[in-house]
Design a protein around this motif. Structure first.
Motif, PDB file in Angstrom:
ATOM      1  N   CYS A  11       0.858  -1.174   0.000  1.00 49.38           N
ATOM      2  CA  CYS A  11       0.000   0.000   0.000  1.00 49.38           C
ATOM      3  C   CYS A  11       0.898   1.228   0.000  1.00 49.38           C
ATOM      4  O   CYS A  11       1.814   1.333   0.805  1.00 49.38           O
ATOM      5  CB  CYS A  11      -0.884   0.006   1.232  1.00 49.38           C
ATOM      6  N   CYS A  14      -0.307   3.588   3.482  1.00 49.89           N
ATOM      7  CA  CYS A  14      -0.005   3.275   4.881  1.00 49.89           C
ATOM      8  C   CYS A  14       1.153   2.304   5.051  1.00 49.89           C
ATOM      9  O   CYS A  14       1.583   2.040   6.172  1.00 49.89           O
ATOM     10  CB  CYS A  14      -1.246   2.737   5.585  1.00 49.89           C
ATOM     11  N   CYS A  34      -6.056  -2.046  -0.094  1.00 49.31           N
ATOM     12  CA  CYS A  34      -5.339  -2.296   1.159  1.00 49.31           C
ATOM     13  C   CYS A  34      -6.353  -2.711   2.234  1.00 49.31           C
ATOM     14  O   CYS A  34      -7.411  -2.110   2.361  1.00 49.31           O
ATOM     15  CB  CYS A  34      -4.626  -1.012   1.572  1.00 49.31           C
ATOM     16  N   LYS A  36      -5.920  -2.450   5.375  1.00 49.19           N
ATOM     17  CA  LYS A  36      -5.848  -1.527   6.509  1.00 49.19           C
ATOM     18  C   LYS A  36      -6.571  -0.218   6.226  1.00 49.19           C
ATOM     19  O   LYS A  36      -7.344   0.262   7.046  1.00 49.19           O
ATOM     20  CB  LYS A  36      -4.381  -1.212   6.824  1.00 49.19           C
ATOM     21  N   CYS A  37      -6.256   0.410   5.066  1.00 51.40           N
ATOM     22  CA  CYS A  37      -6.772   1.763   4.849  1.00 51.40           C
ATOM     23  C   CYS A  37      -7.637   1.895   3.605  1.00 51.40           C
ATOM     24  O   CYS A  37      -8.254   2.929   3.382  1.00 51.40           O
ATOM     25  CB  CYS A  37      -5.619   2.768   4.789  1.00 51.40           C
TER      26      CYS A  37
END
Ligand SMILES: [Zn+2]
Ligand SMILES: [Zn+2]
Length: 385
Positions: A11, A14, A34, A36-37
């Motif tokens: 990513c 992040c 991603c 996570k984000c």
């Protein structure tokens, strides 16, 4: 057996990275997101690190792999197999000795296979956990004799009831964790030589929950299980409680307790000499309420974090801590202000949340949140005088 082509994805926003089944050109942008984000990821490299490659090989020997996403801690596969049970059992027997857990779930139209690295419970932490459990049995019995009831029989009943409730609470967490392949420590009970003889128990999460659903479920399962057993103790205990003489009794009680008083006595009353089981239930509901405050890493904090972003949850934690501290000026007889200080000074970091922060929570989880909210309200203290 065929090991599918794979790439390392990174990513750019992040820095999160994982390995996925893909044959895309190195360096290209991908339409994949991603975990996570939610930003788009870049195809960074070819191939797999050895540990992940070994897992993919073992899975590929037994299943047809449709897709996968893997990190060193956890690999998620979409698979098919003619004989699912046989393939699964054989995979588990190979991976477990190497320190992995395997879970299989039915997705919308595929099978989802999760391989999770776990740190086995060491002999030492198992021993400490058992030792603390034993000490807490003794300390609650001691508190029962010295501070609460003044006789052995009542103290023993209180100790057994409270330990049953706390164990149900921890077991609730443990079962939810196992269902979602989350690695947790054994429970550590906290004995104290005063007050009730214990401050409850704690259990640490050693691998992040994969989804918001699993985070909410793990947080909610403990308090709900403890609440139900606590309610049983209240039912038995209130049936055996007797009116108290003047000056004795309780000055506040959880809402569920007061509602049960309506059933047993026709009206709420503070003039009651509580049976040890009723007192254990009273304590359990009180602890449930505290645990369900939606702050920090409390059980209610996990539930709340499943519903909101880390910054919102952090703001909620801080303002709730502050509000509880301030409540000391208004209602100093409730120990809310003590918890306010605890929340304000212990939870000073963001709650890390789930691995997959993108997917929204399921319908089932929404019902669970509602149930948890009802349990919280039923556990709120009501003044009796
Ligand atoms: Zn990202
Ligand atoms: Zn808990």
């Amino acid at each position: 057996m065929k090991v599918p082509p794979s790439r390392r994805f990174e990513c750019s926003r992040c820095g999160y990275a994982d390995y996925r089944m893909s044959a895309r050109e190195i360096g290209s942008e991908s339409p994949e997101h991603c975990l996570k984000c939610g930003a788009l990821m870049r195809v960074a490299d070819e191939g797999l690190p050895t540990d992940i490659e070994r897992i993919v090989k073992e899975v590929a020997k037994r299943f047809e792999i449709e897709d996968f996403i893997a990190t060193h801690e956890r690999a998620e596969f979409e698979v098919f197999a003619p004989n699912v049970r046989k393939s699964f059992d054989s995979l588990l027997s190979v991976l477990r000795p190497r320190g992995y857990l395997v879970a299989l779930r039915r997705g919308p139209d595929v099978l989802r296979l999760t391989v999770l690295r776990f740190s086995p419970v060491s002999r030492r932490s198992a021993l400490i956990s058992m030792l603390l459990f034993g000490l807490t049995v003794l300390s609650t019995f001691f508190a029962g004799v010295v501070f609460l009831f003044g006789n052995f029989l009542d103290a023993a009943l209180f100790s057994i009831a409270l330990m049953l409730i706390l164990s149900a609470h921890e077991l609730g967490h443990k079962m939810a964790a196992m269902e979602h392949g989350i690695d947790v420590s054994p429970p550590y009970f906290i004995p104290v030589p005063f007050f009730l003889g214990t401050l409850g128990a704690v259990m640490s999460i050693r691998s992040p929950p994969p989804s918001k659903d699993s985070l909410v479920e793990m947080g909610a399962a403990g308090p709900i299980a403890g609440f139900l057993v606590g309610l049983c103790m209240l039912l038995i205990g209130l049936a055996k409680s007797v009116p108290a003489s003047a000056g004795e009794g309780i000055f506040f009680a959880p809402l569920a307790f007061v509602l049960l008083e309506f059933v047993f006595f026709g009206h709420p009353t503070s003039a009651l000499r509580l049976h040890p089981l009723a007192f254990a239930g009273w304590v359990a509901l009180f602890l449930t309420m505290f645990n369900l405050l939606p702050a920090g890493q409390l059980d209610g904090g996990h539930v709340a974090r499943g519903l909101m972003s880390e910054t919102r949850h952090y703001a909620l934690t801080r303002s709730l801590g502050m509000a509880l501290i301030m409540s000391g000026f208004v209602i100093p007889e409730f120990p809310f202000w003590v918890w306010g200080f605890l929340i304000f000074f212990v939870f000073r970091h963001y709650h890390p949340g789930a691995l997959n922060e993108i997917s929204s929570i399921s319908r089932r989880t929404k019902w669970l949140v509602l149930t948890t909210a009802i349990v919280f309200v039923l556990s709120l203290p009501v003044p009796l005088r």
